[in-house]
Motif scaffolding. Structure first.
Motif, PDB file in Angstrom:
ATOM      1  N   ASP A   1      -0.074  -8.755  -3.502  1.00 33.59           N
ATOM      2  CA  ASP A   1       0.463 -10.108  -3.326  1.00 33.59           C
ATOM      3  C   ASP A   1       0.989 -10.230  -1.890  1.00 33.59           C
ATOM      4  OD1 ASP A   1       2.748  -8.605  -3.442  1.00 33.59           O
ATOM      5  OD2 ASP A   1       3.304  -9.219  -5.463  1.00 33.59           O
ATOM      6  N   GLN A   2       1.548 -11.400  -1.565  1.00 30.08           N
ATOM      7  CA  GLN A   2       2.000 -11.623  -0.186  1.00 30.08           C
ATOM      8  C   GLN A   2       2.997 -10.565   0.268  1.00 30.08           C
ATOM      9  OE1 GLN A   2       1.247 -13.918   2.175  1.00 30.08           O
ATOM     10  NE2 GLN A   2      -0.378 -14.759   0.905  1.00 30.08           N
ATOM     11  N   ARG A   3       3.934 -10.254  -0.667  1.00 24.45           N
ATOM     12  CA  ARG A   3       4.978  -9.314  -0.288  1.00 24.45           C
ATOM     13  C   ARG A   3       4.387  -7.931   0.007  1.00 24.45           C
ATOM     14  NH1 ARG A   3      10.293  -8.471  -3.762  1.00 24.45           N
ATOM     15  NH2 ARG A   3       8.833  -8.895  -5.425  1.00 24.45           N
ATOM     16  N   SER A   4       3.496  -7.456  -0.899  1.00 26.68           N
ATOM     17  CA  SER A   4       2.980  -6.103  -0.680  1.00 26.68           C
ATOM     18  C   SER A   4       2.100  -6.067   0.572  1.00 26.68           C
ATOM     19  CB  SER A   4       2.239  -5.550  -1.895  1.00 26.68           C
ATOM     20  OG  SER A   4       1.481  -6.482  -2.541  1.00 26.68           O
ATOM     21  N   TYR A   5       1.328  -7.131   0.794  1.00 27.95           N
ATOM     22  CA  TYR A   5       0.443  -7.142   1.955  1.00 27.95           C
ATOM     23  C   TYR A   5       1.259  -7.031   3.247  1.00 27.95           C
ATOM     24  CZ  TYR A   5      -2.978  -8.652   5.380  1.00 27.95           C
ATOM     25  OH  TYR A   5      -3.800  -8.707   6.481  1.00 27.95           O
ATOM     26  N   TRP A   6       2.237  -7.957   3.407  1.00 27.53           N
ATOM     27  CA  TRP A   6       2.961  -8.004   4.683  1.00 27.53           C
ATOM     28  C   TRP A   6       3.887  -6.810   4.864  1.00 27.53           C
ATOM     29  CZ3 TRP A   6       0.744 -10.469   8.255  1.00 27.53           C
ATOM     30  CH2 TRP A   6      -0.029 -11.602   7.959  1.00 27.53           C
ATOM     31  N   ALA A   7       4.471  -6.329   3.747  1.00 37.70           N
ATOM     32  CA  ALA A   7       5.326  -5.131   3.853  1.00 37.70           C
ATOM     33  C   ALA A   7       4.490  -3.950   4.326  1.00 37.70           C
ATOM     34  CB  ALA A   7       5.961  -4.812   2.506  1.00 37.70           C
ATOM     35  N   THR A   8       3.246  -3.857   3.838  1.00 37.87           N
ATOM     36  CA  THR A   8       2.402  -2.731   4.240  1.00 37.87           C
ATOM     37  C   THR A   8       1.955  -2.883   5.686  1.00 37.87           C
ATOM     38  OG1 THR A   8       1.680  -2.600   1.955  1.00 37.87           O
ATOM     39  CG2 THR A   8       0.422  -1.324   3.534  1.00 37.87           C
ATOM     40  N   VAL A   9       1.678  -4.142   6.102  1.00 43.65           N
ATOM     41  CA  VAL A   9       1.310  -4.356   7.514  1.00 43.65           C
ATOM     42  C   VAL A   9       2.457  -3.862   8.404  1.00 43.65           C
ATOM     43  CG1 VAL A   9       0.924  -6.137   9.276  1.00 43.65           C
ATOM     44  CG2 VAL A   9      -0.272  -6.281   7.091  1.00 43.65           C
ATOM     45  N   VAL A  10       3.691  -4.226   8.039  1.00 48.30           N
ATOM     46  CA  VAL A  10       4.848  -3.786   8.831  1.00 48.30           C
ATOM     47  C   VAL A  10       4.930  -2.253   8.829  1.00 48.30           C
ATOM     48  CG1 VAL A  10       7.372  -3.793   8.940  1.00 48.30           C
ATOM     49  CG2 VAL A  10       6.152  -5.915   8.451  1.00 48.30           C
TER      50      VAL A  10
ATOM     51  N   LEU B   1      -0.506  -1.997  -3.820  1.00 48.43           N
ATOM     52  CA  LEU B   1      -1.513  -2.175  -4.866  1.00 48.43           C
ATOM     53  C   LEU B   1      -1.518  -3.554  -5.551  1.00 48.43           C
ATOM     54  CD1 LEU B   1      -1.593   1.452  -6.348  1.00 48.43           C
ATOM     55  CD2 LEU B   1      -2.910   0.462  -4.474  1.00 48.43           C
ATOM     56  N   PRO B   2      -0.370  -4.200  -5.827  1.00 49.80           N
ATOM     57  CA  PRO B   2      -0.456  -5.529  -6.472  1.00 49.80           C
ATOM     58  C   PRO B   2      -1.139  -6.564  -5.570  1.00 49.80           C
ATOM     59  CG  PRO B   2       1.790  -4.675  -6.566  1.00 49.80           C
ATOM     60  CD  PRO B   2       1.017  -3.780  -5.654  1.00 49.80           C
TER      61      PRO B   2
ATOM     62  N   ALA C   1      -9.693  -7.524  -3.042  1.00 54.20           N
ATOM     63  CA  ALA C   1      -8.256  -7.791  -2.944  1.00 54.20           C
ATOM     64  C   ALA C   1      -7.836  -8.780  -4.040  1.00 54.20           C
ATOM     65  CB  ALA C   1      -7.935  -8.350  -1.567  1.00 54.20           C
ATOM     66  N   GLY C   2      -8.667  -9.808  -4.233  1.00 58.63           N
ATOM     67  CA  GLY C   2      -8.372 -10.805  -5.269  1.00 58.63           C
ATOM     68  C   GLY C   2      -8.407 -10.184  -6.658  1.00 58.63           C
ATOM     69  N   GLY C   3      -9.353  -9.269  -6.856  1.00 59.28           N
ATOM     70  CA  GLY C   3      -9.481  -8.591  -8.149  1.00 59.28           C
ATOM     71  C   GLY C   3      -8.238  -7.768  -8.466  1.00 59.28           C
ATOM     72  N   ALA C   4      -7.701  -7.090  -7.442  1.00 60.10           N
ATOM     73  CA  ALA C   4      -6.497  -6.274  -7.642  1.00 60.10           C
ATOM     74  C   ALA C   4      -5.340  -7.175  -8.074  1.00 60.10           C
ATOM     75  CB  ALA C   4      -6.150  -5.546  -6.345  1.00 60.10           C
ATOM     76  N   TYR C   5      -5.189  -8.285  -7.349  1.00 64.94           N
ATOM     77  CA  TYR C   5      -4.090  -9.211  -7.647  1.00 64.94           C
ATOM     78  C   TYR C   5      -4.245  -9.761  -9.066  1.00 64.94           C
ATOM     79  CZ  TYR C   5      -1.062 -13.276  -7.434  1.00 64.94           C
ATOM     80  OH  TYR C   5      -0.096 -14.193  -7.695  1.00 64.94           O
ATOM     81  N   GLU C   6      -5.450 -10.142  -9.397  1.00 64.02           N
ATOM     82  CA  GLU C   6      -5.707 -10.760 -10.695  1.00 64.02           C
ATOM     83  C   GLU C   6      -5.463  -9.745 -11.827  1.00 64.02           C
ATOM     84  OE1 GLU C   6      -5.999 -13.598 -11.867  1.00 64.02           O
ATOM     85  OE2 GLU C   6      -6.692 -13.000 -13.872  1.00 64.02           O
ATOM     86  N   SER C   7      -5.878  -8.486 -11.609  1.00 66.44           N
ATOM     87  CA  SER C   7      -5.690  -7.499 -12.680  1.00 66.44           C
ATOM     88  C   SER C   7      -4.205  -7.200 -12.881  1.00 66.44           C
ATOM     89  CB  SER C   7      -6.480  -6.228 -12.401  1.00 66.44           C
ATOM     90  OG  SER C   7      -5.996  -5.581 -11.249  1.00 66.44           O
ATOM     91  N   VAL C   8      -3.428  -7.228 -11.811  1.00 66.31           N
ATOM     92  CA  VAL C   8      -1.980  -6.988 -11.966  1.00 66.31           C
ATOM     93  C   VAL C   8      -1.348  -8.178 -12.702  1.00 66.31           C
ATOM     94  CG1 VAL C   8       0.211  -6.695 -10.735  1.00 66.31           C
ATOM     95  CG2 VAL C   8      -1.806  -5.459  -9.986  1.00 66.31           C
ATOM     96  N   ARG C   9      -1.829  -9.393 -12.386  1.00 68.80           N
ATOM     97  CA  ARG C   9      -1.342 -10.576 -13.098  1.00 68.80           C
ATOM     98  C   ARG C   9      -1.688 -10.466 -14.582  1.00 68.80           C
ATOM     99  NH1 ARG C   9      -2.408 -14.563 -15.604  1.00 68.80           N
ATOM    100  NH2 ARG C   9      -4.624 -14.115 -15.557  1.00 68.80           N
ATOM    101  N   TYR C  10      -2.896  -9.990 -14.853  1.00 66.77           N
ATOM    102  CA  TYR C  10      -3.351  -9.836 -16.237  1.00 66.77           C
ATOM    103  C   TYR C  10      -2.476  -8.799 -16.976  1.00 66.77           C
ATOM    104  CZ  TYR C  10      -6.526  -8.903 -20.131  1.00 66.77           C
ATOM    105  OH  TYR C  10      -7.054  -8.741 -21.383  1.00 66.77           O
ATOM    106  N   ILE C  11      -2.201  -7.666 -16.301  1.00 71.79           N
ATOM    107  CA  ILE C  11      -1.353  -6.627 -16.919  1.00 71.79           C
ATOM    108  C   ILE C  11       0.012  -7.231 -17.266  1.00 71.79           C
ATOM    109  CG2 ILE C  11      -0.054  -4.494 -16.449  1.00 71.79           C
ATOM    110  CD1 ILE C  11      -2.425  -3.609 -14.660  1.00 71.79           C
ATOM    111  N   THR C  12       0.574  -8.003 -16.333  1.00 74.34           N
ATOM    112  CA  THR C  12       1.931  -8.527 -16.523  1.00 74.34           C
ATOM    113  C   THR C  12       1.976  -9.584 -17.627  1.00 74.34           C
ATOM    114  OG1 THR C  12       2.114  -8.277 -14.142  1.00 74.34           O
ATOM    115  CG2 THR C  12       3.942  -9.376 -15.229  1.00 74.34           C
TER     116      THR C  12
END
Ligand code: HEM
Length: 268
Positions: free
Chosen positions: A179-188, A176-177, A100-111
């Motif tokens: 982050d907090q928003r994607s995690y909780w939105a997907t949980v909902v 996929l990013p 999960a951390g790797g996904a977040y970090e790679s999206v940060r890297y892309i941005t």
């Protein structure tokens, strides 16, 4: 009823060599050479595949009078899909959902680090909303123009599946990013899904890859998002377009046949 035989539509200008004028010499130079080699290459392929017949059948179609800008919404949706496919391929070159951390970090890297990364990511992110808006407008157009009626019911049904798959793309991509928003939105989203009658809880376990939200959930969402659903979308868009070419497009509802029997003749 005898079948109307339509004259063959002409080849596009770029593919037709101009007739030679008496007394003139052949054009030479890099542009003429490039054009000629383009024509020869297409001829070479066509001689071996006869693909130009299929291309003519697909592209040179009779369209009803009164066709307007609303008829471009389907093609606009298709181009949004193609843009998502191209930008998605570039994002996949840098996105690493190993953890999960790797996904977040790679999206940060892309941005922040990758050349044009923020731009491509922005295109993909905004493009997803654009595609959803376009597909809904296109569905509205086909509904209000009565294009779901005989003989196009099957294309409407394929359209409904395309609509659901487009939503699935949006839902699975949002996580996929990581982050907090994607995690909780997907949980909902997953919890709402679980409230569905009978199949809801089972479907939940399937999309979560188990009873809990884990690392496997991310892997599952990624595989659905970048392989299963785009593949299905591509196949179904192909079937959808085949049926559009076979049936022709529906005339606008306000168009009346000029002579009695005109509509039937068009359908024959
Ligand atoms: C990925 C999504 C979709 C793509 C790429 C797509 C593409 C197209 C294209 C290019 C056309 C021909 C041009 C036009 O009429 O706009 C078309 C026609 C049509 N589409 Fe779609 N479409 C999609 C989704 C849908 C949906 C969600 C529905 C309805 C539930 C639908 C129902 C139809 C019907 C009934 C026609 C025939 C229209 C007519 O005969 O006038 N499509 N589609």
């Amino acid at each position: 009823m005898p079948k109307l035989k339509l004259p063959k539509p002409p080849l596009p200008g770029a593919l037709t060599p101009p007739p030679k004028r008496p007394g003139t010499t052949e054009k030479t130079g890099p542009r003429a050479g490039a054009k000629q080699s383009g024509i020869s290459a297409i001829d070479w392929i066509d001689e071996r595949t006869s693909l130009s017949g299929a291309a003519r059948w697909m592209m040179f179609r009779k369209i009803p009078k009164g066709t307007n800008w609303f008829y471009t919404l389907g093609s606009a949706t298709m181009f949004a899909f193609l843009s998502q496919a191209v930008t998605g391929v570039f994002l996949a070159m840098y996105y690493i959902p190993d953890t999960a951390g790797g996904a977040y970090e790679s999206v940060r890297y892309i941005t922040n680090e990758v050349f044009l990364g923020e731009f491509v990511r922005g295109m993909h992110r905004w493009g997803s909303s654009v595609m959803i808006i376009l597909v809904m407008l296109h569905m509205g157009r086909t509904f209000f123009f009565g294009a779901y009626k005989y003989p196009r019911e099957l294309n409407w049904v394929i359209g409904v599946v395309l609509l659901i798959l487009t939503y699935v793309m949006g839902f699975t991509g949002y996580l996929l990013p990581f982050d907090q928003r994607s995690y909780w939105a997907t949980v909902v989203g997953v919890n709402i899904n679980g409230t569905g009658p009978l199949v809801g809880p089972y479907l939940n376990d399937f999309i979560r890859a188990g009873p809990d939200f884990t690392q496997s959930t991310l892997a599952r969402f990624y595989s659905i998002h970048m392989m299963i659903v785009p593949g299905l979308l591509a196949v179904l868009i192909g079937a959808h377009l085949y049926l559009v070419a076979k049936m022709g497009t529906t005339a606008p509802p306000w168009l009346k046949p000029e002579k009695k029997g005109d509509v039937d003749r068009e359908r024959a």
